[in-house]
Design an enzyme around this catalytic site. Structure first.
Site, short mmCIF file in Angstrom:
data_model
loop_
_atom_site.label_atom_id
_atom_site.label_comp_id
_atom_site.label_asym_id
_atom_site.label_seq_id
_atom_site.Cartn_x
_atom_site.Cartn_y
_atom_site.Cartn_z
CD GLU A 281 -0.19 4.49 -14.85
OE1 GLU A 281 -1.38 4.79 -14.72
OE2 GLU A 281 0.20 3.39 -15.33
NE ARG B 298 -7.83 -17.61 7.28
CZ ARG B 298 -8.00 -18.94 7.24
NH1 ARG B 298 -7.02 -19.70 6.74
NH2 ARG B 298 -9.09 -19.51 7.70
CG ASP C 51 -8.17 -22.97 5.90
OD1 ASP C 51 -9.16 -23.50 6.41
OD2 ASP C 51 -7.67 -21.90 6.27
N1 LIG Z 1 -0.43 -6.24 -5.77
C1 LIG Z 1 -1.02 -5.87 -6.68
C2 LIG Z 1 -1.77 -5.47 -7.81
C3 LIG Z 1 -1.99 -4.22 -8.38
C4 LIG Z 1 -1.43 -2.90 -8.02
C5 LIG Z 1 -0.60 -2.75 -6.91
C6 LIG Z 1 -0.03 -1.52 -6.64
C7 LIG Z 1 -0.28 -0.44 -7.47
C8 LIG Z 1 0.15 0.91 -7.49
C9 LIG Z 1 -0.42 1.54 -8.56
N2 LIG Z 1 -1.20 0.63 -9.21
C10 LIG Z 1 -1.96 0.92 -10.41
C11 LIG Z 1 -1.26 0.41 -11.61
C12 LIG Z 1 -1.97 0.25 -12.75
C13 LIG Z 1 -1.33 -0.21 -13.88
C14 LIG Z 1 0.02 -0.49 -13.86
N3 LIG Z 1 0.69 -0.36 -12.74
C15 LIG Z 1 0.06 0.10 -11.61
C16 LIG Z 1 -1.13 -0.58 -8.57
C17 LIG Z 1 -1.71 -1.80 -8.86
N4 LIG Z 1 -2.82 -4.37 -9.43
N5 LIG Z 1 -3.13 -5.67 -9.53
C18 LIG Z 1 -2.51 -6.39 -8.58
N6 LIG Z 1 -2.60 -7.75 -8.40
#
Ligand SMILES: N#Cc1c(-c2ccc3ccn(Cc4cccnc4)c3c2)n[nH]c1N
Length: 242
Positions: free
Chosen positions: A117, A155, A170
């Protein structure tokens, strides 16, 4: 540029680091990528535990503050150049080309990849990292987001893309806010699908005009928000560097 990636799963990056563009950039000394396994900083050595249940209840586990802060400080100290600390999180500032271009000006970036989490809040309070998200969807951890950032940034580094592959034109690059025109290569015809005659004409002015019109039509159709009259600033995240 040097990237330091803090992660529970360094092996996730194995295949990615050997892909040609990045591998060539590494071999040519244009970029360096070091991985650090957060479990190596676990106090509870037999189980190498770095996570625990959230106070106050709730689902899942959190990455603990002690091993994380110690790891980040140790990794930062591994090199004289202080690292720009980036924490990947769904709650972060949305990555866009402008932010990628800003990141590409850094000499060293540390990418903090959480799992479960996420991190104990005190990791953010103590280390004050920039928080970046790659989009409004939920991943299982920060590693894919870290690779996305590395890809988008590397890049842009001088010398990585040859002149013929320049990123300057791009979509989204350097203020260019138009989608790309359709592109074609050999054969000239496939299953009845042919190449637009203008592209075979050798008339460079007509080709440029056709491509500009194609970009404009596609942008209006798919991403009207990119057009100058509709563009809104990507507000910086509260803890984002100016
Ligand atoms: N950058 C980015 C991200 C992440 C992401 C990044 C790191 C972590 C570490 C754990 N979780 C699961 C998690 C689930 C629910 C709540 N909080 C965290 C991550 C999700 N999810 N979506 C993105 N765009």
């Amino acid at each position: 540029m040097r990237f330091d990636v803090v992660t529970l799963f360094p092996a996730i990056f194995d295949g990615y680091l050997t892909q040609s563009l990045l591998d060539k950039a590494i071999v040519r000394g244009l970029v360096e990528i070091q991985r650090h396994n957060l479990r190596d900083w676990a106090e509870d050595t037999p189980h190498r535990k770095v996570d625990d249940r959230p106070f106050g209840g709730g689902p899942g586990m959190l990455l603990q503050v002690e091993p994380t802060v110690t790891c980040v400080r140790d990794v930062d100290a591994m090199c004289d150049v202080p690292a720009r600390k980036i924490l990947l999180t769904p709650q972060g500032r949305r990555l866009d080309q402008r932010l990628a271009e800003d990141l590409a000006t850094s000499d060293r970036i540390m990418l903090m990849c959480g799992r479960y989490e996420g991190f104990d809040q005190r990791v953010l309070d103590i280390l004050q990292p920039e928080e970046i998200s790659i989009g409004d969807f939920v991943l299982n951890g920060g590693e894919v987001a870290a690779m996305t950032i590395i890809d988008a940034v590397v890049r842009l580094l001088p010398g990585v893309l040859g002149d013929e592959q320049s990123s300057l034109d791009d979509s989204f690059s350097r203020g260019n806010r138009m989608l790309e025109f359709p592109q074609y290569t050999r054969p000239r015809e496939f299953e009845g699908h042919t190449v637009p005659d203008v592209l075979l004409s050798g008339d460079h002015a007509a080709i440029a005009k056709w491509r500009a019109e194609q970009s404009r039509v596609k942008t209006i159709d798919r991403r009207r928000d990119l057009l100058p009259e509709n563009s809104k600033p990507n507000h910086e995240h509260p803890n984002q560097r100016s």
